[in-house]
Scaffold this motif. Structure first.
Motif, PDB file in Angstrom:
ATOM      1  N   TYR A  78       0.490  -1.201   0.232  1.00  0.00           N
ATOM      2  CA  TYR A  78       0.372   0.080   0.302  1.00  0.00           C
ATOM      3  C   TYR A  78       0.531   1.302   0.275  1.00  0.00           C
ATOM      4  O   TYR A  78       0.486   2.386  -0.725  1.00  0.00           O
ATOM      5  N   ILE A  79       2.207   1.152   1.017  1.00  0.00           N
ATOM      6  CA  ILE A  79       2.869   2.442   0.743  1.00  0.00           C
ATOM      7  C   ILE A  79       3.536   3.020  -0.741  1.00  0.00           C
ATOM      8  O   ILE A  79       3.797   3.571  -1.163  1.00  0.00           O
ATOM      9  N   THR A  80       3.641   1.318  -1.870  1.00  0.00           N
ATOM     10  CA  THR A  80       4.453   1.963  -2.942  1.00  0.00           C
ATOM     11  C   THR A  80       3.007   2.052  -3.839  1.00  0.00           C
ATOM     12  O   THR A  80       3.571   3.382  -3.992  1.00  0.00           O
ATOM     13  N   VAL A  81       2.105   1.839  -3.403  1.00  0.00           N
ATOM     14  CA  VAL A  81       1.479   2.425  -4.249  1.00  0.00           C
ATOM     15  C   VAL A  81       1.334   3.857  -4.144  1.00  0.00           C
ATOM     16  O   VAL A  81       0.882   4.596  -5.279  1.00  0.00           O
ATOM     17  N   THR A  82       1.450   4.528  -2.278  1.00  0.00           N
ATOM     18  CA  THR A  82       0.643   5.708  -2.371  1.00  0.00           C
ATOM     19  C   THR A  82       1.752   6.021  -2.148  1.00  0.00           C
ATOM     20  O   THR A  82       1.887   8.012  -3.079  1.00  0.00           O
ATOM     21  N   ILE A  83       3.328   6.260  -2.914  1.00  0.00           N
ATOM     22  CA  ILE A  83       4.535   7.148  -2.845  1.00  0.00           C
ATOM     23  C   ILE A  83       4.124   7.012  -4.209  1.00  0.00           C
ATOM     24  O   ILE A  83       4.668   8.282  -5.116  1.00  0.00           O
ATOM     25  N   LEU A  84       4.302   6.318  -5.427  1.00  0.00           N
ATOM     26  CA  LEU A  84       4.528   5.983  -6.638  1.00  0.00           C
ATOM     27  C   LEU A  84       3.039   7.730  -6.476  1.00  0.00           C
ATOM     28  O   LEU A  84       2.926   7.806  -8.764  1.00  0.00           O
ATOM     29  N   ARG A  85       1.930   7.907  -6.369  1.00  0.00           N
ATOM     30  CA  ARG A  85       1.255   8.495  -6.627  1.00  0.00           C
ATOM     31  C   ARG A  85       1.436  10.473  -5.800  1.00  0.00           C
ATOM     32  O   ARG A  85       0.720  11.013  -6.497  1.00  0.00           O
ATOM     33  N   MET A  86       2.049  10.234  -5.577  1.00  0.00           N
ATOM     34  CA  MET A  86       2.837  11.581  -4.952  1.00  0.00           C
ATOM     35  C   MET A  86       3.247  12.282  -6.207  1.00  0.00           C
ATOM     36  O   MET A  86       3.690  11.831  -7.527  1.00  0.00           O
ATOM     37  N   GLN A  87       2.809  13.965  -6.258  1.00  0.00           N
ATOM     38  CA  GLN A  87       3.242  14.395  -7.109  1.00  0.00           C
ATOM     39  C   GLN A  87       4.589  15.023  -6.955  1.00  0.00           C
ATOM     40  O   GLN A  87       5.360  16.130  -7.258  1.00  0.00           O
ATOM     41  N   SER A  88       5.072  15.413  -5.477  1.00  0.00           N
ATOM     42  CA  SER A  88       6.085  16.161  -5.017  1.00  0.00           C
ATOM     43  C   SER A  88       7.670  14.951  -5.347  1.00  0.00           C
ATOM     44  O   SER A  88       7.114  13.614  -4.413  1.00  0.00           O
ATOM     45  N   GLY A  89       8.804  14.954  -5.579  1.00  0.00           N
ATOM     46  CA  GLY A  89       9.771  14.520  -6.342  1.00  0.00           C
ATOM     47  C   GLY A  89      10.459  14.531  -4.695  1.00  0.00           C
ATOM     48  O   GLY A  89      10.898  13.365  -4.379  1.00  0.00           O
ATOM     49  N   ALA A  90      10.473  15.733  -4.161  1.00  0.00           N
ATOM     50  CA  ALA A  90      11.362  15.421  -2.743  1.00  0.00           C
ATOM     51  C   ALA A  90      10.655  14.370  -1.435  1.00  0.00           C
ATOM     52  O   ALA A  90      11.170  13.512  -1.572  1.00  0.00           O
ATOM     53  N   GLY A  91       9.164  14.884  -1.242  1.00  0.00           N
ATOM     54  CA  GLY A  91       8.288  14.263  -0.729  1.00  0.00           C
ATOM     55  C   GLY A  91       8.278  12.781  -0.794  1.00  0.00           C
ATOM     56  O   GLY A  91       8.791  11.849   0.015  1.00  0.00           O
ATOM     57  N   ARG A  92       9.018  11.993  -1.878  1.00  0.00           N
ATOM     58  CA  ARG A  92       8.920  10.826  -2.568  1.00  0.00           C
ATOM     59  C   ARG A  92       9.697  10.453  -2.351  1.00  0.00           C
ATOM     60  O   ARG A  92      10.241   9.140  -1.834  1.00  0.00           O
ATOM     61  N   HIS A  93      10.830  11.270  -2.397  1.00  0.00           N
ATOM     62  CA  HIS A  93      12.978  10.991  -1.758  1.00  0.00           C
ATOM     63  C   HIS A  93      12.909  10.149  -0.895  1.00  0.00           C
ATOM     64  O   HIS A  93      13.166   9.443   0.283  1.00  0.00           O
ATOM     65  N   LYS A  94      11.761  11.502   0.511  1.00  0.00           N
ATOM     66  CA  LYS A  94      12.168  10.998   1.761  1.00  0.00           C
ATOM     67  C   LYS A  94      11.416  10.149   2.055  1.00  0.00           C
ATOM     68  O   LYS A  94      12.534   9.281   2.729  1.00  0.00           O
ATOM     69  N   VAL A  95      10.000   9.981   1.708  1.00  0.00           N
ATOM     70  CA  VAL A  95       9.232   8.302   1.858  1.00  0.00           C
ATOM     71  C   VAL A  95       9.549   6.964   1.881  1.00  0.00           C
ATOM     72  O   VAL A  95       9.952   6.541   2.327  1.00  0.00           O
ATOM     73  N   PHE A  96      10.561   7.255   0.836  1.00  0.00           N
ATOM     74  CA  PHE A  96      11.248   5.917  -0.122  1.00  0.00           C
ATOM     75  C   PHE A  96      12.900   6.211   1.007  1.00  0.00           C
ATOM     76  O   PHE A  96      12.643   4.620   1.412  1.00  0.00           O
ATOM     77  N   SER A  97      13.184   7.229   1.428  1.00  0.00           N
ATOM     78  CA  SER A  97      14.191   7.045   1.694  1.00  0.00           C
ATOM     79  C   SER A  97      13.990   6.249   4.029  1.00  0.00           C
ATOM     80  O   SER A  97      15.056   5.433   4.194  1.00  0.00           O
ATOM     81  N   THR A  98      12.966   7.037   3.508  1.00  0.00           N
ATOM     82  CA  THR A  98      12.424   6.292   5.908  1.00  0.00           C
ATOM     83  C   THR A  98      12.281   5.070   5.750  1.00  0.00           C
ATOM     84  O   THR A  98      12.184   3.846   6.635  1.00  0.00           O
ATOM     85  N   CYS A  99      11.135   4.424   4.369  1.00  0.00           N
ATOM     86  CA  CYS A  99      10.543   3.157   4.245  1.00  0.00           C
ATOM     87  C   CYS A  99      11.794   2.542   3.803  1.00  0.00           C
ATOM     88  O   CYS A  99      11.832   0.993   4.469  1.00  0.00           O
ATOM     89  N   GLY A 100      12.820   2.622   2.650  1.00  0.00           N
ATOM     90  CA  GLY A 100      13.891   2.321   2.872  1.00  0.00           C
ATOM     91  C   GLY A 100      14.836   1.476   3.454  1.00  0.00           C
ATOM     92  O   GLY A 100      15.486   0.062   3.656  1.00  0.00           O
ATOM     93  N   SER A 101      14.986   2.387   4.606  1.00  0.00           N
ATOM     94  CA  SER A 101      15.914   1.376   6.395  1.00  0.00           C
ATOM     95  C   SER A 101      14.919   0.675   6.570  1.00  0.00           C
ATOM     96  O   SER A 101      16.118  -0.179   7.233  1.00  0.00           O
ATOM     97  N   HIS A 102      14.171   0.642   6.671  1.00  0.00           N
ATOM     98  CA  HIS A 102      12.955  -0.016   7.779  1.00  0.00           C
ATOM     99  C   HIS A 102      13.523  -1.815   6.487  1.00  0.00           C
ATOM    100  O   HIS A 102      13.233  -2.679   7.232  1.00  0.00           O
TER     101      HIS A 102
END
Length: 316
Positions: free
Chosen positions: A225-249
């Motif tokens: 669900y998180i991946t689908v939500t991230i791909l729908r994000m318009q902001s590239g910076a927001g997408r990168h921040k979320v990917f970074s946090t979730c990638g660590s986990h």
């Protein structure tokens, strides 16, 4: 131990075990001691740093960092149950651990390891709520709910630990008191039993498999669900921040669940003791040392918090 007339060893209650650890010359033992010591010191330093930083920095007082602080606490205790005794045994001539000490070590090792498996699933659920339901997040993940989720993780870990420890130490040990491992774990202990271990192996495989598969499914669904939500994000910076946090986990989850599955959730794991020792080093020392690095190096908030704390200590 006195043998029976038929030549079998009698089931005399054991008072102590001998942890054989790793084979090798004195030089090999010294090298392994240095590796174990470096890994343990890295684990203590890294996890204590995370606990202190999250506790002292008010900006990190959020559900995600509350869970991360608990993860650091678990990793610190998890390694401390194993490493000090293993380090002492490298140059010990006896390598003896009492029956009660062995049972205690197995209990806390199982408790902390299982609790961490549940906590990693809770952290995935936390990220799912934060990213997929941001408006409901402050209510759903309120302080009382976070506390209950952590408490539930410990209760689940305690239940599994009681079952595994009680079932293992209810067996008669009479073939030998030499444990082919560097700490008291279920699988090497089962090899010493002079009774059928079929039920114990079923409990180990069934319970650990259920825990690992169940929590892994929760993590995968959450991150789906998180991946689908991230791909729908318009902001590239927001997408990168979320990917970074979730990638660590996801990195921490993959390491922990992967090694747990290899050791406890596959048929025949009890038979592969030599491989088991190497895998055990990885999940008892390497992963607890890597987790703080994974979360701090890939987390901008933690790095900024470290920077804010540094001037305070240098000024004092």
């Amino acid at each position: 131990m006195a043998p029976h007339r038929d030549g079998n060893v009698s089931a005399v209650p054991l008072q102590e075990f001998v942890l054989e650890g790793f084979e090798g010359s004195l030089g090999t033992q010294a090298l392994l001691f240095a590796v174990f010591l470096a890994l343990y010191l890295g684990t203590v330093l890294g996890n204590l740093t995370m606990i202190v930083v999250i506790t002292l920095d008010a900006r990190l007082h959020s559900p995600m960092y509350f869970f991360l602080k608990n993860l650091s606490f678990l990793d610190l205790c998890y390694s401390s149950v194993i490493a000090p005794n293993a380090l002492a045994n490298f140059f010990s001539s006896s390598k003896v651990i009492t029956f009660q000490g062995c049972a205690t070590q197995l209990f806390f090792f199982s408790l902390l390891g299982t609790t961490e498996a549940f906590l990693l699933a809770v952290m995935a659920y936390d990220r799912f709520m934060a990213i997929c339901s941001p408006l409901r997040y402050p209510i759903t993940m309120c302080p009382s709910a976070c506390f209950c989720l952590v408490l539930g993780s410990y209760c689940g870990g305690c239940l599994n630990s009681i079952v595994q420890t009680a079932s293992t130490f209810s067996l008669p040990f009479c073939s030998s008191n030499h444990i082919d491992h560097f700490f008291c774990d279920v699988t090497p202990l089962l090899r010493l039993a002079c009774a059928s271990t079929a039920i114990n192996e079923l409990l180990l495989f069934g319970l650990c498999g259920l825990i690992i598969v169940g929590t892994t499914l929760l993590v995968l669904v959450s991150y789906g669900y998180i991946t689908v939500t991230i791909l729908r994000m318009q902001s590239g910076a927001g997408r990168h921040k979320v990917f970074s946090t979730c990638g660590s986990h996801m990195m921490a989850v993959s390491l922990f669940y992967g090694t747990g599955f290899v050791m406890y959730a596959q048929p025949g794991a009890v038979e592969s003791m030599e491989q088991g020792k190497v895998v055990s080093v990885f999940y008892t020392l390497v992963i607890p040392m890597l987790n703080p690095l994974i979360y701090s190096l890939r987390n901008k908030d933690v790095k900024e918090a470290l920077g804010r704390l540094r001037p305070k200590h240098t000024a004092t």
